[in-house]
Design an enzyme around this catalytic site. Structure first.
Site, PDB file in Angstrom:
ATOM      1  N   SER A 182      13.519  22.676  60.736  1.00  0.00           N
ATOM      2  CA  SER A 182      13.499  22.101  62.079  1.00  0.00           C
ATOM      3  C   SER A 182      13.899  23.072  63.174  1.00  0.00           C
ATOM      4  O   SER A 182      13.550  22.868  64.327  1.00  0.00           O
ATOM      5  CB  SER A 182      14.416  20.881  62.125  1.00  0.00           C
ATOM      6  N   HIS A 210      10.415  16.572  58.922  1.00  0.00           N
ATOM      7  CA  HIS A 210       9.617  17.011  60.074  1.00  0.00           C
ATOM      8  C   HIS A 210       8.145  17.203  59.725  1.00  0.00           C
ATOM      9  O   HIS A 210       7.371  17.678  60.565  1.00  0.00           O
ATOM     10  CB  HIS A 210      10.181  18.309  60.660  1.00  0.00           C
ATOM     11  N   LYS A 241      11.700  10.150  62.823  1.00  0.00           N
ATOM     12  CA  LYS A 241      11.035  11.216  63.598  1.00  0.00           C
ATOM     13  C   LYS A 241       9.629  10.754  63.989  1.00  0.00           C
ATOM     14  O   LYS A 241       9.498   9.932  64.878  1.00  0.00           O
ATOM     15  CB  LYS A 241      11.097  12.512  62.819  1.00  0.00           C
TER      16      LYS A 241
HETATM   17  C1  LIG Z   1      16.346  14.922  60.625  1.00  0.00           C
HETATM   18  C2  LIG Z   1      16.462  15.314  59.226  1.00  0.00           C
HETATM   19  C3  LIG Z   1      17.142  14.514  58.312  1.00  0.00           C
HETATM   20  C4  LIG Z   1      17.895  13.291  58.745  1.00  0.00           C
HETATM   21  O1  LIG Z   1      17.053  12.245  59.015  1.00  0.00           O
HETATM   22  P1  LIG Z   1      17.661  10.899  59.650  1.00  0.00           P
HETATM   23  O2  LIG Z   1      16.678   9.877  59.249  1.00  0.00           O
HETATM   24  O3  LIG Z   1      17.726  11.104  61.114  1.00  0.00           O
HETATM   25  O4  LIG Z   1      18.988  10.696  59.035  1.00  0.00           O
HETATM   26  C5  LIG Z   1      17.168  14.880  56.988  1.00  0.00           C
HETATM   27  N1  LIG Z   1      16.549  16.004  56.573  1.00  0.00           N
HETATM   28  C6  LIG Z   1      15.889  16.803  57.410  1.00  0.00           C
HETATM   29  C7  LIG Z   1      15.218  18.022  56.896  1.00  0.00           C
HETATM   30  C8  LIG Z   1      15.831  16.493  58.770  1.00  0.00           C
HETATM   31  O5  LIG Z   1      15.186  17.297  59.617  1.00  0.00           O
END
Ligand SMILES: *Cc1c(COP(=O)(O)O)cnc(C)c1O
Length: 394
Positions: A182, A210, A241
């Site tokens: 990310s 992502h 996301k």
């Molecule tokens: C954003 C993210 C998470 C967390 O996701 P949430 O649903 O917001 O808890 C986990 N792993 C990765 C790689 C992320 O980018």
């Protein structure tokens, strides 16, 4: 009397002095291309709302209808109080969308990772982990008690080296990587990681937070992107996301999902996603299955924005996804850049240590299908002005 909490005051002061203090802005509007940020209208370059679903009329309507029918909360953990048919339906639809046999949802992507790693490996086992994996993967690995062996970022050769050196000492091994990283927007070479994992009989897990709704046909994710259907043992996803809501998912074989229903601690000891969350996610799956137009628009926007930023002379790093880092170096410069952008009505956050390595501070622009070309042009104009003013570009 000493103040037991004085050290926290000192640490907070240090963060502020180092330009690393996180000032959280307050939003007075729904998610979308434009937001009301601290009372001012600003172009949104911050959110992970890749497809604009967080405030999509069909998604919000689905949530409202579900509330009328099922109320809001699941009232207890699913393993004790029973599971709502809505959750079961979402899991079925997510599995279908991803082209796997089964899926199980969690409260978030974070808890999906905390549930999964300790359920699959324990203190006698080993985790082979990309050095830049997400915090929730790292925490899941720590909770498992397994030996954590890191390999160089996105480097299958280095993964092979550490597996060769260590694999035979452990009964079970798991290889874990983020799908899309990310902070830099680069994509794990999952085909090569799969091949290496296979040679060493290691379970393969990818966290596609992502990548879902972004990579692959119509946003089906990194496994689809590399045509690795049926080869990746565990796919973690988030519904917060591209799906625009909140929640986490683990997709894979029925045996993994069944095991997590028995042994995934956040499943057993924490309540499920709420009714409106689940209904909204179901509507999001409908939209993704009906058409690839939102995913296509996301990529068109991303390609346009990145090309224009490069033309202006900015360094957009190594990203191959809609995540667009604008590399600035030191954290105070990145923070100043972000503040100046805000003066021009652009909301784009500076990221510094420990989110990214020291000396690699940046502004991270998150492109979305919610943006129109005119929005992107306005953002580019602001970047050009601030970049010239601060001597980042000429
Ligand atoms: C954003 C993210 C998470 C967390 O996701 P949430 O649903 O917001 O808890 C986990 N792993 C990765 C790689 C992320 O980018």
């Amino acid at each position: 009397m000493t103040n037991k909490l004085q050290w926290i005051q000192d640490e907070l002061q240090n963060l502020k002095q180092g330009g690393l203090y996180n000032n959280i802005r307050t939003l007075g509007s729904p998610q979308g291309a434009w937001l009301i940020v601290d009372g001012r209208r600003a172009l949104n370059f911050c959110s992970n709302n890749y497809l604009g679903l967080a405030n999509h009329p069909r998604v919000t309507a689905a949530a409202q209808q579900a509330i009328d029918r099922y109320g809001v909360g699941p009232a207890a953990v699913r393993s004790i109080a029973g599971t709502m048919e809505l959750h079961v339906e979402l899991e079925r639809r997510l599995a279908q969308f991803k082209g796997v046999e089964a899926a199980i949802t969690f409260q978030s992507g974070f808890t999906a990772n905390l549930a999964t790693v300790p359920a699959v490996v324990g203190k006698d086992d080993a985790v082979f982990s990309d050095e830049l994996n997400h915090a929730s993967i790292i925490d899941g690995c720590r909770l498992s008690g397994a030996r954590i062996i890191r390999y160089a970022h996105c480097d299958p050769q280095d993964l092979e080296r550490v597996l060769k050196e260590n694999r035979s000492q452990f009964p079970r091994a798991i290889v874990i990587t983020d799908g899309v990283f990310s902070m830099d927007g680069d994509v794990a070479p999952l085909d090569q990681i799969y091949a290496v994992s296979q040679n060493y009989e290691a379970i393969l897990m990818v966290d596609d937070a992502h990548g879902e709704g972004v990579l692959g046909h119509g946003g089906r994710g990194i496994v689809d992107h590399f045509s690795l259907h049926g080869k990746v043992d565990i796919e973690i996803g988030t519904l917060s996301k591209a799906f625009g809501v909140v929640g986490g998912v683990v997709a894979g074989s029925p045996v993994i999902v069944e095991w997590l229903r028995q042994r995934g601690r956040p499943f057993l000891f924490s309540s499920a996603m709420t009714v409106p969350d689940v209904a909204a996610c179901l509507a999001a799956v409908d939209l993704l299955e009906e058409s690839t137009s939102l995913v296509d628009k996301l990529w068109d926007n991303a390609r346009y924005f990145k090309a224009e930023m490069k033309r202006l002379g900015f360094d957009t790093g190594v990203s191959t996804t809609p995540i667009t880092p604008v590399m600035l170096g030191e954290a105070p410069l990145a923070q100043q850049f972000s503040r100046e952008l805000f003066e021009y009505g652009v909301f784009a956050m500076a990221l510094g240590f420990p989110t990214v390595p020291r000396g690699k501070a940046r502004i991270r622009v998150m492109i979305s299908a919610a943006h129109e070309r005119a929005d992107l042009d306005q953002g580019l104009e602001a970047f050009a002005r601030v970049g010239r003013k601060l001597g980042v570009i000429r």
